[in-house]
Design an enzyme around this catalytic site. Structure first.
Site, short mmCIF file in Angstrom:
data_model
loop_
_atom_site.label_atom_id
_atom_site.label_comp_id
_atom_site.label_asym_id
_atom_site.label_seq_id
_atom_site.Cartn_x
_atom_site.Cartn_y
_atom_site.Cartn_z
CG HIS A 191 11.06 -2.79 -3.78
ND1 HIS A 191 10.60 -3.82 -4.57
CD2 HIS A 191 10.00 -1.97 -3.57
CE1 HIS A 191 9.31 -3.65 -4.80
NE2 HIS A 191 8.92 -2.53 -4.21
N GLY A 200 6.07 -5.19 -3.99
CA GLY A 200 5.79 -6.14 -5.06
C GLY A 200 6.08 -5.59 -6.44
CG LEU A 226 7.72 -9.45 -1.92
CD1 LEU A 226 8.96 -9.95 -2.65
CD2 LEU A 226 6.48 -9.59 -2.81
CG ASP A 227 9.64 -6.12 -1.97
OD1 ASP A 227 10.79 -6.51 -2.23
OD2 ASP A 227 8.75 -6.03 -2.83
CB ALA A 228 8.79 -7.10 4.86
#
Length: 282
Positions: A191, A200, A226-228
């Site tokens: 990311h 995001g 998401l992205d966690a």
């Protein structure tokens, strides 16, 4: 040198290291690297040993059988891997080439000890670069109105190639929950921000608007949120008020490549132990 990698996570208590060390010594096991960590907050203990394969009197299956009673005694989550068996990797990308090109170069230069089974992309732009390396390239377009058929095909390809790890090298699509669950802690993403900041899309634009002085990249395991997912590796680069969004994107690409390569290497070398939503990286 061929080694076996013994990786353990279990509730912490007295005698774990002694028991494992005694088991290895009793079979003439030659430890070439040992790492331990006791987490006082969770009460868990983490261990990674590399053992010379030629020092042991048995192969990996017999090792599993012989070690199983100790694992049961200490309620261990554990695995033993053989460096002679290269992990099978599937790479996924979209249009941006920097992360994919970097991983392909490292693999081509024998810097990554793995087998790259194929590349899957929702665009056809990077085909020639991938096929130059002699790697199969699959173009699987994603219809924004109905993504299910595309991800059914992605899942089929991942299974067909018996992938042990999937790397999202700037694959700009959100994987469905079922795929995240099926390959838990086996899908690695890069990311382009220093998570948990700027989750995001367009994180560099968000960072520029916020006036940050550091931007970074985060390599993490993919989860349904998401992205966690659990973070494997991160790094940063300094920016200033005079840097444009384009400058930040350019700086960020360099960080992304390094962070993803390091994160994948740690995974391939069995250095990452996941506990909850955190990781221990030896």
């Amino acid at each position: 040198m061929r080694t076996f990698r013994l990786v353990i996570a279990c509730p912490d208590r007295v005698g774990i290291v002694a028991k494992v060390s005694n088991f290895l010594a009793s079979h003439n096991g030659w430890i070439t690297e040992a790492s331990h960590h006791s987490d006082n907050l969770s009460g868990w203990f983490f261990m990674r040993h590399e053992i010379r394969a030629d020092s042991l009197p048995f192969g990996i299956e017999a090792f599993r059988e012989a070690f199983a009673p100790i694992a049961e005694e200490f309620s261990m989550n554990w695995r033993i891997t053989d460096t002679a068996q290269k992990k099978r990797v599937v790479l996924m990308a979209s249009r941006e080439s920097h992360c994919l090109a970097d991983l392909l170069h490292r693999w081509h230069s024998d810097e990554l000890d793995c087998e790259i089974s194929c590349v899957i992309s929702n665009h056809d732009d990077l085909r020639s670069m991938v096929e130059w390396h002699g790697i199969p390239y699959y173009h699987v377009p994603v219809n924004p109105q109905d993504k299910e058929p595309a991800f059914a095909e992605v899942s089929r390809l991942v299974k067909q190639h018996e992938a042990e790890v999937v790397v999202l090298a700037r694959y700009m699509q959100i994987l469905p929950p079922a795929l995240c669950s099926e390959y838990a802690h086996k899908v690695i993403n890069i990311h382009h921000s220093f998570l948990p900041s700027f989750v995001g899309a367009k994180p560099y634009h968000q960072a520029s608007l916020r006036g940050v002085k550091l931007i970074g990249a985060t390599c993490h395991y993919v989860t349904e949120e998401l992205d966690a997912g659990p973070i494997i590796e991160q790094d940063v680069v300094r920016v200033s008020h005079s840097d444009s969004i384009e400058d930040m994107v350019r700086f960020g690409r360099d960080v992304e490549k390094m962070v993803l390569a390091r994160g994948l290497r740690y995974h391939l070398e069995d250095r990452v132990l996941v506990h909850g939503n955190k990781t221990v990286v030896f």
